[in-house]
Design a protein around this motif. Structure first.
Motif, mmCIF file in Angstrom:
data_model
loop_
_atom_site.group_PDB
_atom_site.id
_atom_site.type_symbol
_atom_site.label_atom_id
_atom_site.label_comp_id
_atom_site.label_asym_id
_atom_site.label_seq_id
_atom_site.Cartn_x
_atom_site.Cartn_y
_atom_site.Cartn_z
ATOM 1 N N MET A 94 0.706 -1.251 -0.313
ATOM 2 C CA MET A 94 0.017 0.096 -0.231
ATOM 3 C C MET A 94 0.648 1.384 -0.135
ATOM 4 N N ILE A 95 1.965 1.126 0.392
ATOM 5 C CA ILE A 95 2.822 2.407 0.580
ATOM 6 C C ILE A 95 3.437 2.806 -0.738
ATOM 7 N N TYR A 96 3.464 1.923 -1.692
ATOM 8 C CA TYR A 96 3.922 2.194 -3.031
ATOM 9 C C TYR A 96 2.782 3.219 -3.815
ATOM 10 N N ALA A 97 1.646 2.839 -3.415
ATOM 11 C CA ALA A 97 0.456 3.610 -4.001
ATOM 12 C C ALA A 97 0.340 4.891 -3.435
ATOM 13 N N ALA A 98 1.271 5.433 -2.348
ATOM 14 C CA ALA A 98 1.367 6.590 -1.731
ATOM 15 C C ALA A 98 2.666 7.377 -2.071
ATOM 16 N N LEU A 99 3.621 6.710 -2.790
ATOM 17 C CA LEU A 99 4.819 7.426 -2.867
ATOM 18 C C LEU A 99 4.709 8.826 -3.201
ATOM 19 N N GLY A 129 -5.303 1.056 -2.070
ATOM 20 C CA GLY A 129 -4.666 1.877 -1.581
ATOM 21 C C GLY A 129 -4.659 3.285 -2.670
ATOM 22 N N GLY A 130 -4.114 3.020 -3.937
ATOM 23 C CA GLY A 130 -4.396 4.045 -4.707
ATOM 24 C C GLY A 130 -5.705 4.784 -4.857
ATOM 25 N N MET A 131 -6.804 4.110 -4.755
ATOM 26 C CA MET A 131 -8.026 4.768 -4.748
ATOM 27 C C MET A 131 -8.033 5.810 -3.665
ATOM 28 N N ILE A 132 -7.813 4.846 -2.433
ATOM 29 C CA ILE A 132 -7.732 6.027 -1.235
ATOM 30 C C ILE A 132 -6.860 7.177 -1.388
ATOM 31 N N VAL A 133 -5.890 6.968 -1.974
ATOM 32 C CA VAL A 133 -4.929 8.246 -1.829
ATOM 33 C C VAL A 133 -5.509 9.153 -2.792
ATOM 34 N N PHE A 184 8.173 0.273 -10.669
ATOM 35 C CA PHE A 184 7.178 0.744 -11.637
ATOM 36 C C PHE A 184 5.916 1.663 -11.173
ATOM 37 N N SER A 185 5.997 1.685 -9.718
ATOM 38 C CA SER A 185 4.940 2.706 -9.267
ATOM 39 C C SER A 185 5.479 4.256 -9.631
ATOM 40 N N VAL A 186 7.023 4.172 -9.420
ATOM 41 C CA VAL A 186 7.599 5.482 -9.560
ATOM 42 C C VAL A 186 7.403 5.821 -11.293
ATOM 43 N N LEU A 187 7.816 4.826 -11.759
ATOM 44 C CA LEU A 187 7.614 5.092 -13.404
ATOM 45 C C LEU A 187 6.260 5.411 -14.035
ATOM 46 N N LEU A 188 5.104 4.711 -13.394
ATOM 47 C CA LEU A 188 4.009 4.955 -13.924
ATOM 48 C C LEU A 188 3.389 6.325 -13.319
ATOM 49 N N THR A 230 -4.321 5.323 -8.623
ATOM 50 C CA THR A 230 -5.424 4.435 -8.755
ATOM 51 C C THR A 230 -5.157 3.651 -10.179
ATOM 52 N N LEU A 231 -4.877 4.234 -11.140
ATOM 53 C CA LEU A 231 -4.582 3.615 -12.193
ATOM 54 C C LEU A 231 -3.273 2.691 -12.320
ATOM 55 N N ALA A 232 -2.343 3.397 -11.433
ATOM 56 C CA ALA A 232 -1.075 2.524 -11.474
ATOM 57 C C ALA A 232 -1.327 1.174 -10.677
ATOM 58 N N GLY A 233 -2.229 1.185 -9.708
ATOM 59 C CA GLY A 233 -2.650 -0.119 -9.230
ATOM 60 C C GLY A 233 -3.544 -0.925 -10.255
ATOM 61 N N LEU A 234 -4.188 -0.325 -11.023
ATOM 62 C CA LEU A 234 -5.031 -1.203 -11.726
ATOM 63 C C LEU A 234 -4.227 -1.819 -12.867
#
Length: 465
Positions: free
Chosen positions: A26-31, A150-154, A282-286, A301-305
């Motif tokens: 989840m932390i990656y979604a919030a980076l 996590g992405g949706m929450i952020v 890839f979280s950073v790249l996206l 959110t899209l990064a998670g999807l």
């Protein structure tokens, strides 16, 4: 045991394993949001590293303590502390408070060896291999949940919300374990526990991480860098000596004398440092802005999807890896998984300019990575005595978590080697050159892990029960 009872036990353990993976991912979604708030990628990187490091320390103790005091009891304690840590981070008002809560969450990194032990403890013998495979697949499901939810929450609330969500998740797992699993038996001891040997490695890992993170600033031959490295090496040596001398060590390094145990753990270390950094890279790249000329500028959110199809595919990689290992030996599973990950990262270096391309690449890398992740416990189960299975699983978790932390810090530093600052003078982001360097190092480490599989006995069949 009825089928309904068996299903309830597996479901409860699966939820518990998902909790650990959810809190890791989840932390990656919030980076992006965290970097924007704290203005320092390296500082934010410690939120990842600290969690993994504490998880390594917890795993060193949890497997053995679970054997002695009852795995169910220890698992409930870990989940309770995870809930408290999540709430502290959710209501944090500064970085120190956030880091403290994140460190407490790190205890959930020790869940896997306990769930593996509980599967063997509660399921019929013929159901154990499938049960262990499902525990491994739970990691992929938890990762997917951490990234997407996590992405949706952020995107719709703030990074504080992901910690509130993880508190709810851990609380649900606590209730499920409490209701569905019977109490675990306690084992009588004839010698005092070796507490010193069980925890000595933690400051050793801390010293190594400090040298990796601060060495570039201090200088390679600076007294602080050399002193920190020497101190870490000395602590490792002391830890090994203490474990070898102890009658009843919490973490028995003698298991490394077995070639299969050694190869499985060395491979785990290399994979953790390299291909298991997939979410971070890839979280950073996206999410990096398009003006960086390499980022795709998508939402959390899209990064998670984008990662979701690979997580779904990985649900099948764990059972497949176990099936291959049980019938053809761990060598085949490791070779196939290692080659898949290496090819996937090479593809990423060549074609990372579209969301569709990255989604395909993630599927290849994740499938291979999950095979590598799953084959290790199966090898250990066949290589160590039955009464050492939980301890061996905990040992592998220690290695994986520690080197995940080292790898996260290494990737963070590699991505920081070439950066560009935004037009508004705010946060800095990695350039394409930094991503190519990072992926190149990951490919080299993945190929080294694949080559190690050749040291396993050809055609040897491991018994996962």
């Amino acid at each position: 045991m009825t089928k309904g009872k068996m299903a309830a036990i597996i479901a409860a353990l699966w939820i518990a394993e998902m909790t650990g993976s959810f809190e890791t991912a989840m932390i990656y979604a919030a980076l992006k949001a965290l970097i924007a708030d704290f203005k320092d990628p390296v500082l934010v990187g410690w939120l990842v590293t600290t969690y993994l490091l504490i998880g390594a320390g917890a795993a060193a103790l949890a497997g053995r303590l679970g054997d002695i005091y009852g795995r169910r009891r220890v698992l409930l304690v870990l989940l309770a502390v995870g809930v408290a840590g999540s709430l502290i981070s959710a209501f944090s008002i500064n970085y120190a408070m956030l880091l403290t809560g994140r460190a407490m969450q790190g205890l959930t990194g020790a869940i896997l060896p306990l769930t593996v032990g509980l599967v063997r403890e509660n399921l019929p013998r013929e159901r154990v291999p499938m049960g262990i495979g499902l525990m491994i697949s739970g990691a992929s499901a938890g990762t997917a949940g951490g990234l997407v939810i996590g992405g949706m929450i952020v995107d719709h609330y703030s990074w504080h919300g992901i910690f509130a969500g993880s508190a709810v998740f851990a609380a649900v797992a606590f209730v499920a374990i409490w209701l569905c699993l019977p109490r675990s038996p306690r084992v009588a001891r004839t010698a005092p526990l070796d507490w010193l040997g069980g925890v000595l490695f933690v400051p050793a890992i801390l010293a190594l991480l400090l040298a990796i993170s601060s060495g570039p600033k201090w200088g390679l031959f600076d007294a602080r860098t050399l002193g920190t490295l020497a101190g870490g090496a000395a602590l490792f040596a002391l830890w090994v000596r203490q474990s070898l001398r102890a009658v009843d060590p919490l973490f028995d390094v003698r298991l490394f004398r077995n070639r299969q145990v050694l190869v499985a753990n060395l491979t785990t270390a290399l994979v953790a440092m390299s291909t298991l950094q997939i979410t971070l890279v890839f979280s950073v790249l996206l999410q990096a802005p398009r003006w960086t000329m390499v980022g795709l500028g998508v939402t959390a959110t899209l990064a998670g999807l984008v990662k979701l199809p690979s997580n779904i595919g990985s649900l099948f990689a764990g059972p497949l890896s176990g099936w291959l290992t049980q019938r053809h030996g761990g060598r085949i599973g490791m070779l196939i998984g290692g080659l898949l990950t290496s090819v996937g990262w090479l593809m990423a270096m060549a074609m990372h300019g579209s969301i569709t391309g990255i989604a395909v690449i993630l599927c290849v890398i994740s499938f291979g990575a999950t095979m590598l992740f799953a084959v290790g416990p199966t090898i250990l189960a066949g290589a160590v005595p039955p009464d050492r299975t939980s301890e061996a699983a905990g040992m592998m978790t220690v290695v994986r978590q520690a080197f995940l932390g080292i790898g996260a810090q290494l990737v963070t530093l590699l991505l920081a080697t070439h950066t560009v600052i935004g037009p508004d003078g705010g946060a800095s982001y990695p350039t394409e050159r930094a991503f190519m360097l990072t992926m190149g190092v990951i490919v080299a480490l993945s190929l080294a892990a694949t080559a190690l599989a050749l040291a396993l006995p050809k055609g040897a069949q491991e018994d996962a029960i």
